[in-house]
Design an enzyme around this catalytic site. Structure first.
Site, short mmCIF file in Angstrom:
data_model
loop_
_atom_site.label_atom_id
_atom_site.label_comp_id
_atom_site.label_asym_id
_atom_site.label_seq_id
_atom_site.Cartn_x
_atom_site.Cartn_y
_atom_site.Cartn_z
N ASP A 373 -2.07 3.39 11.67
CA ASP A 373 -0.72 2.88 11.35
C ASP A 373 -0.52 3.01 9.84
O ASP A 373 -0.46 2.02 9.12
CB ASP A 373 -0.63 1.41 11.81
CG ASP A 373 0.76 0.82 11.61
OD1 ASP A 373 1.71 1.57 11.32
OD2 ASP A 373 0.89 -0.41 11.74
N CYS A 400 5.95 4.80 10.85
CA CYS A 400 7.25 4.28 10.43
C CYS A 400 8.08 5.41 9.83
O CYS A 400 9.28 5.26 9.62
CB CYS A 400 7.09 3.12 9.44
SG CYS A 400 6.08 3.52 8.03
C1 LIG Z 1 2.35 0.11 7.91
S1 LIG Z 1 1.16 -0.97 7.21
C2 LIG Z 1 0.23 -1.32 8.65
C3 LIG Z 1 -0.18 -2.75 8.83
C4 LIG Z 1 -0.74 -3.19 10.16
N1 LIG Z 1 -1.25 -2.13 10.99
C5 LIG Z 1 0.26 -4.04 10.93
O1 LIG Z 1 0.62 -3.70 12.05
O2 LIG Z 1 0.68 -5.09 10.42
C6 LIG Z 1 0.17 0.16 6.31
C7 LIG Z 1 -1.10 -0.41 5.72
O3 LIG Z 1 -1.83 0.68 5.12
C8 LIG Z 1 -2.58 0.19 4.03
N2 LIG Z 1 -3.00 1.37 3.24
C9 LIG Z 1 -2.27 2.16 2.44
N3 LIG Z 1 -3.01 3.21 2.00
C10 LIG Z 1 -4.23 3.07 2.56
C11 LIG Z 1 -5.44 3.84 2.52
N4 LIG Z 1 -5.52 4.96 1.82
N5 LIG Z 1 -6.50 3.41 3.22
C12 LIG Z 1 -6.44 2.24 3.94
N6 LIG Z 1 -5.33 1.48 4.01
C13 LIG Z 1 -4.24 1.90 3.36
C14 LIG Z 1 -1.65 -0.81 3.38
O4 LIG Z 1 -2.40 -1.75 2.64
C15 LIG Z 1 -0.94 -1.43 4.62
O5 LIG Z 1 -1.61 -2.61 5.02
#
Ligand SMILES: C[S@@+](CC[C@H](N)C(=O)[O-])C[C@H]1O[C@@H](n2cnc3c(N)ncnc32)[C@H](O)[C@@H]1O
Length: 442
Positions: A373, A400
């Protein structure tokens, strides 16, 4: 000074939704994106730069077109599709997902509410009010409280409330607007004290007041008392931001009243989120989205929840799995994911770090199902490469930004994954946003 002659207005048949706005063709077959244009309408628009055109008037709208309920529709810029029925918005969103991903989608789903669905609003205090036709002198007294119009980071459109928010969220806006707090932040001069008001809704409302450190403490206390008195408010926080960038975050100074956590009950599971933690902005819509993710994944073995945020997907779907492994780059979110897992007796492990770094470094039991996600930008090139070669039976990609899924799809397929299903879920009525879910199998 030689001014460029304005281009002649064009008549555009709006025939599709693009990722940022509606678009259509003129008589010569040129495509223009027209902000706020109704879908399937004939409009007159003024061509501008980069294939965009400004809506001048609607020549002919669809027979089912509603009247926009918002008094600042067209000026505020947040909800461009208010002139289009919810059903028509969704038909176009499904077509957008199918075009960007390159596959037919299951019929689009969404919750019944076209308005009143948002659980998060970020308003700005400003010295500058936006007026479409003339300049308004900056206020040195009470701030304007509202939303930034498109392209105007230093100005706000004052709003009495927002039709996307719940009645109790709007009660908070009305209470704060009535206090006439000031001076508001001036993003040009970098002066003023009051900067943002963030309202988030779980079982209660958590309200964050963002000011500079120079804000008058007695004014902050007055605001806190008024906000805490609104029915349903479970927490009032004071965050300080002395930086120049216009972000509604900073250092949490004081929990002025109640608790800083947002409590959410979804699918019979209780979760807690930090006041600034990620959560989908439409709670009933999120329940629908997560149910579809669960259906796409199936059950059994280990669930790998990548980009897990506060652990919402992994904890919600844990019942079908032996254990959950979560990865997110944001350390406070991982701490919260661990706490949410513990609270719901979910077995597993939670890793703080970038997916592209952690994934090659951890041992994972098989059989394995994976959910990703990622943020709007999609998967990091090294993450997609690793996932393409990962031995697992199912990979579910939640996007998204369906364009990112469309871009990452061929790279996953080159590694032997085959896409079987595509779902579209509308969590954001009145806006061009739409969520896509794709299931890949080996
Ligand atoms: C769309 S949110 C998803 C949150 C969760 N799956 C939910 O349903 O509430 C994207 C997430 O990706 C994380 N993120 C962004 N870049 C990342 C990376 N390179 N590795 C791991 N996490 C990352 C952000 O911190 C954020 O929590």
């Amino acid at each position: 000074v030689r001014r460029k002659k304005p281009r002649a207005p064009v008549t555009v048949r709006i025939d599709r939704l693009d990722p940022k706005r509606a678009s259509g063709l003129d008589a010569e077959g040129r495509r223009f994106e027209v902000r706020n244009a109704p879908l399937d309408a004939l409009v007159e628009a003024q061509p501008g730069r980069r294939g965009e055109a400004r809506l001048l008037r609607i020549v002919e709208n669809a027979a089912d077109a509603p009247t926009p309920p918002c008094p600042v529709f067209g000026v505020c810029g947040g909800c461009q599709l208010q002139w289009t029925s919810l059903e028509r918005q969704r038909q176009h969103k499904q077509a957008l997902v199918e075009r960007l991903v390159g596959l037919a989608s299951h019929p689009i789903e969404g919750t019944a509410e076209a308005y009143g669905y948002r659980n998060k609003l970020e308003l700005a205090f400003s010295a500058h009010a936006f007026h479409p036709e003339h300049e308004v002198p900056p206020s040195t007294g009470p701030a304007h409280l509202g939303l930034h119009p498109p392209g105007w980071y230093a100005k706000v459109v004052p709003i009495p409330g927002c039709p996307l928010a719940s009645p109790r969220m709007n009660a908070v806006i009305a209470a704060v607007a009535g206090l006439r707090l000031g001076p508001g932040w001036d993003a040009r001069a970098h002066t003023g004290h009051f900067r943002h008001l963030v309202i988030r809704e779980g079982s209660g409302l958590v309200v964050t007041l963002v000011t500079t450190s120079t804000a008058d403490p007695s004014e902050v206390a007055r605001a806190s008392r008024a906000i805490a008195a609104v029915e349903g408010v479970s927490g009032v926080l004071h965050v300080v931001n002395d930086g120049v960038s216009d972000v509604a975050t900073g250092e949490l100074r004081t929990v002025l009243s109640g608790s800083a956590d947002i409590e959410v009950a979804i699918g019979g599971v209780a979760l807690s989120l930090p006041y600034d933690g990620f959560f989908q902005v439409n709670t009933p819509g999120a329940a629908l989205l997560y149910a579809r993710i669960g259906e796409a994944l199936g059950v059994g073995g280990t669930l790998l929840d990548l980009y897990c945020g506060n652990g919402v997907i992994g904890v919600l779907l844990a019942r079908g799995f032996d254990r959950v492994i979560g990865v997110d780059v944001h350390e406070p979110s991982i701490a919260r994911a661990r706490a949410n897992a513990e609270r719901n007796a979910v077995r597993g492990a939670w890793y703080a770090g970038a997916v592209e770094e952690i994934l090659p470094a951890i041992a994972i039991d098989r059989p394995l199902k994976v959910v990703v996600d990622p943020p709007r930008a999609g998967l990091h090139p090294r993450a997609v490469q690793h996932l393409a070669g990962l031995s697992a039976d199912t990979l579910v990609y939640v996007a998204c930004n369906p364009g990112s899924l469309g871009r990452d799809r061929p790279m996953l397929e080159a590694g032997g994954w085959r896409i079987t299903d595509l779902w579209s879920v509308d969590l954001f009525p009145q806006t061009p946003h739409v969520e896509a879910i794709a299931r890949f199998v080996r």
